[in-house]
Write a protein that holds these residues in place. Structure first.
Motif, PDB file in Angstrom:
ATOM      1  N   CYS A  13     -75.571  38.330-119.038  1.00 19.72           N
ATOM      2  CA  CYS A  13     -75.746  39.789-118.992  1.00 19.72           C
ATOM      3  C   CYS A  13     -77.233  40.145-119.096  1.00 19.72           C
ATOM      4  N   ARG A  14     -77.928  39.515-120.016  1.00 23.43           N
ATOM      5  CA  ARG A  14     -79.362  39.779-120.180  1.00 23.43           C
ATOM      6  C   ARG A  14     -80.134  39.363-118.928  1.00 23.43           C
ATOM      7  N   ASN A  15     -79.768  38.215-118.353  1.00 24.51           N
ATOM      8  CA  ASN A  15     -80.424  37.752-117.137  1.00 24.51           C
ATOM      9  C   ASN A  15     -80.159  38.688-115.957  1.00 24.51           C
ATOM     10  N   THR A  16     -78.950  39.250-115.889  1.00 30.00           N
ATOM     11  CA  THR A  16     -78.614  40.187-114.818  1.00 30.00           C
ATOM     12  C   THR A  16     -79.479  41.436-114.922  1.00 30.00           C
ATOM     13  N   ILE A  17     -79.636  41.959-116.132  1.00 32.97           N
ATOM     14  CA  ILE A  17     -80.487  43.142-116.338  1.00 32.97           C
ATOM     15  C   ILE A  17     -81.917  42.838-115.915  1.00 32.97           C
ATOM     16  N   ALA A  18     -82.439  41.696-116.347  1.00 30.42           N
ATOM     17  CA  ALA A  18     -83.819  41.320-116.010  1.00 30.42           C
ATOM     18  C   ALA A  18     -84.001  41.188-114.504  1.00 30.42           C
ATOM     19  N   LEU A  19     -83.039  40.582-113.839  1.00 31.70           N
ATOM     20  CA  LEU A  19     -83.137  40.381-112.394  1.00 31.70           C
ATOM     21  C   LEU A  19     -83.093  41.713-111.650  1.00 31.70           C
ATOM     22  N   ILE A  20     -82.219  42.616-112.062  1.00 30.90           N
ATOM     23  CA  ILE A  20     -82.149  43.938-111.424  1.00 30.90           C
ATOM     24  C   ILE A  20     -83.473  44.678-111.624  1.00 30.90           C
ATOM     25  N   GLU A  21     -84.024  44.604-112.841  1.00 29.50           N
ATOM     26  CA  GLU A  21     -85.319  45.255-113.101  1.00 29.50           C
ATOM     27  C   GLU A  21     -86.410  44.681-112.199  1.00 29.50           C
ATOM     28  N   GLN A  22     -86.446  43.363-112.053  1.00 30.18           N
ATOM     29  CA  GLN A  22     -87.463  42.717-111.214  1.00 30.18           C
ATOM     30  C   GLN A  22     -87.347  43.158-109.760  1.00 30.18           C
ATOM     31  N   VAL A  23     -86.135  43.148-109.230  1.00 29.86           N
ATOM     32  CA  VAL A  23     -85.929  43.517-107.821  1.00 29.86           C
ATOM     33  C   VAL A  23     -86.268  44.990-107.605  1.00 29.86           C
ATOM     34  N   ALA A  24     -85.831  45.852-108.519  1.00 36.22           N
ATOM     35  CA  ALA A  24     -86.117  47.283-108.387  1.00 36.22           C
ATOM     36  C   ALA A  24     -87.617  47.540-108.402  1.00 36.22           C
ATOM     37  N   GLN A  25     -88.317  46.881-109.312  1.00 35.88           N
ATOM     38  CA  GLN A  25     -89.762  47.057-109.415  1.00 35.88           C
ATOM     39  C   GLN A  25     -90.459  46.526-108.158  1.00 35.88           C
ATOM     40  N   ALA A  26     -90.040  45.356-107.682  1.00 35.98           N
ATOM     41  CA  ALA A  26     -90.652  44.757-106.499  1.00 35.98           C
ATOM     42  C   ALA A  26     -90.449  45.630-105.258  1.00 35.98           C
ATOM     43  N   ARG A  27     -89.295  46.289-105.182  1.00 36.89           N
ATOM     44  CA  ARG A  27     -88.993  47.120-104.019  1.00 36.89           C
ATOM     45  C   ARG A  27     -89.462  48.567-104.205  1.00 36.89           C
ATOM     46  N   GLY A  28     -89.913  48.899-105.412  1.00 33.28           N
ATOM     47  CA  GLY A  28     -90.359  50.267-105.673  1.00 33.28           C
ATOM     48  C   GLY A  28     -89.214  51.267-105.693  1.00 33.28           C
ATOM     49  N   VAL A  29     -88.034  50.804-106.098  1.00 31.69           N
ATOM     50  CA  VAL A  29     -86.852  51.666-106.142  1.00 31.69           C
ATOM     51  C   VAL A  29     -86.663  52.179-107.572  1.00 31.69           C
ATOM     52  N   PRO A  30     -86.690  53.499-107.751  1.00 33.35           N
ATOM     53  CA  PRO A  30     -86.470  54.030-109.100  1.00 33.35           C
ATOM     54  C   PRO A  30     -85.000  53.889-109.503  1.00 33.35           C
ATOM     55  N   VAL A  31     -84.771  53.268-110.652  1.00 29.21           N
ATOM     56  CA  VAL A  31     -83.405  53.100-111.142  1.00 29.21           C
ATOM     57  C   VAL A  31     -83.328  53.515-112.605  1.00 29.21           C
ATOM     58  N   SER A  32     -82.150  53.977-112.979  1.00 27.76           N
ATOM     59  CA  SER A  32     -81.843  54.223-114.380  1.00 27.76           C
ATOM     60  C   SER A  32     -80.899  53.100-114.788  1.00 27.76           C
ATOM     61  N   LEU A  33     -81.404  52.165-115.592  1.00 28.58           N
ATOM     62  CA  LEU A  33     -80.647  50.965-115.939  1.00 28.58           C
ATOM     63  C   LEU A  33     -80.181  51.053-117.385  1.00 28.58           C
ATOM     64  N   SER A  34     -78.874  50.893-117.585  1.00 28.36           N
ATOM     65  CA  SER A  34     -78.347  50.914-118.948  1.00 28.36           C
ATOM     66  C   SER A  34     -77.356  49.771-119.120  1.00 28.36           C
ATOM     67  N   LYS A  35     -77.072  49.467-120.385  1.00 29.86           N
ATOM     68  CA  LYS A  35     -76.168  48.377-120.719  1.00 29.86           C
ATOM     69  C   LYS A  35     -74.939  48.946-121.411  1.00 29.86           C
ATOM     70  N   VAL A  36     -73.768  48.514-120.997  1.00 29.43           N
ATOM     71  CA  VAL A  36     -72.515  48.930-121.616  1.00 29.43           C
ATOM     72  C   VAL A  36     -71.948  47.718-122.333  1.00 29.43           C
ATOM     73  N   GLU A  37     -71.883  47.791-123.674  1.00 27.04           N
ATOM     74  CA  GLU A  37     -71.438  46.645-124.461  1.00 27.04           C
ATOM     75  C   GLU A  37     -70.064  46.826-125.096  1.00 27.04           C
ATOM     76  N   ASP A  38     -69.606  48.063-125.187  1.00 25.03           N
ATOM     77  CA  ASP A  38     -68.307  48.312-125.826  1.00 25.03           C
ATOM     78  C   ASP A  38     -67.184  47.821-124.914  1.00 25.03           C
ATOM     79  N   ILE A  39     -66.330  46.971-125.451  1.00 29.75           N
ATOM     80  CA  ILE A  39     -65.283  46.337-124.648  1.00 29.75           C
ATOM     81  C   ILE A  39     -64.333  47.380-124.036  1.00 29.75           C
ATOM     82  N   LYS A  40     -64.058  48.452-124.748  1.00 27.45           N
ATOM     83  CA  LYS A  40     -63.182  49.507-124.206  1.00 27.45           C
ATOM     84  C   LYS A  40     -63.834  50.174-123.000  1.00 27.45           C
ATOM     85  N   ASP A  41     -65.133  50.415-123.095  1.00 28.42           N
ATOM     86  CA  ASP A  41     -65.849  51.022-121.973  1.00 28.42           C
ATOM     87  C   ASP A  41     -65.874  50.078-120.769  1.00 28.42           C
ATOM     88  N   ILE A  42     -66.091  48.789-121.031  1.00 28.38           N
ATOM     89  CA  ILE A  42     -66.103  47.798-119.953  1.00 28.38           C
ATOM     90  C   ILE A  42     -64.735  47.769-119.266  1.00 28.38           C
TER      91      ILE A  42
END
Length: 79
Positions: A13-42
């Motif tokens: 999960c942490r690696n996925t967040i980091a990879l999305i941040e890297q790709v978004a930054q490299a492409r100059g795409v503005p993103v709002s990135l958040s993490k959902v950890e509550d099992i009910k929400d997932i």
């Protein structure tokens, strides 16, 4: 673009967040990135294996770290 990474905090999960941040930054795409950890929400997204990725309310990936080219395809700016 609103991106949520669904997961309870595992390394994938942490690696996925980091990879999305890297790709978004490299492409100059503005993103709002958040993490959902509550099992009910997932579970509310119908994701049974994490990490899951939700973009603008739509589940686009579940289970394992998504490939870089897959993330790049999600972050393409139309036009």
């Amino acid at each position: 673009m609103d991106i949520k990474v669904l997961g309870t905090g595992c390394a994938n999960c942490r690696n996925t967040i980091a990879l999305i941040e890297q790709v978004a930054q490299a492409r100059g795409v503005p993103v709002s990135l958040s993490k959902v950890e509550d099992i009910k929400d997932i579970m509310s997204y119908g994701v049974m294996s994490t990490p899951g990725v939700v973009i603008d309310g739509k589940v686009v990936h579940a289970g394992g770290i998504p490939a870089r080219d897959k993330i790049e395809s999600w972050l393409r700016i139309p036009g």
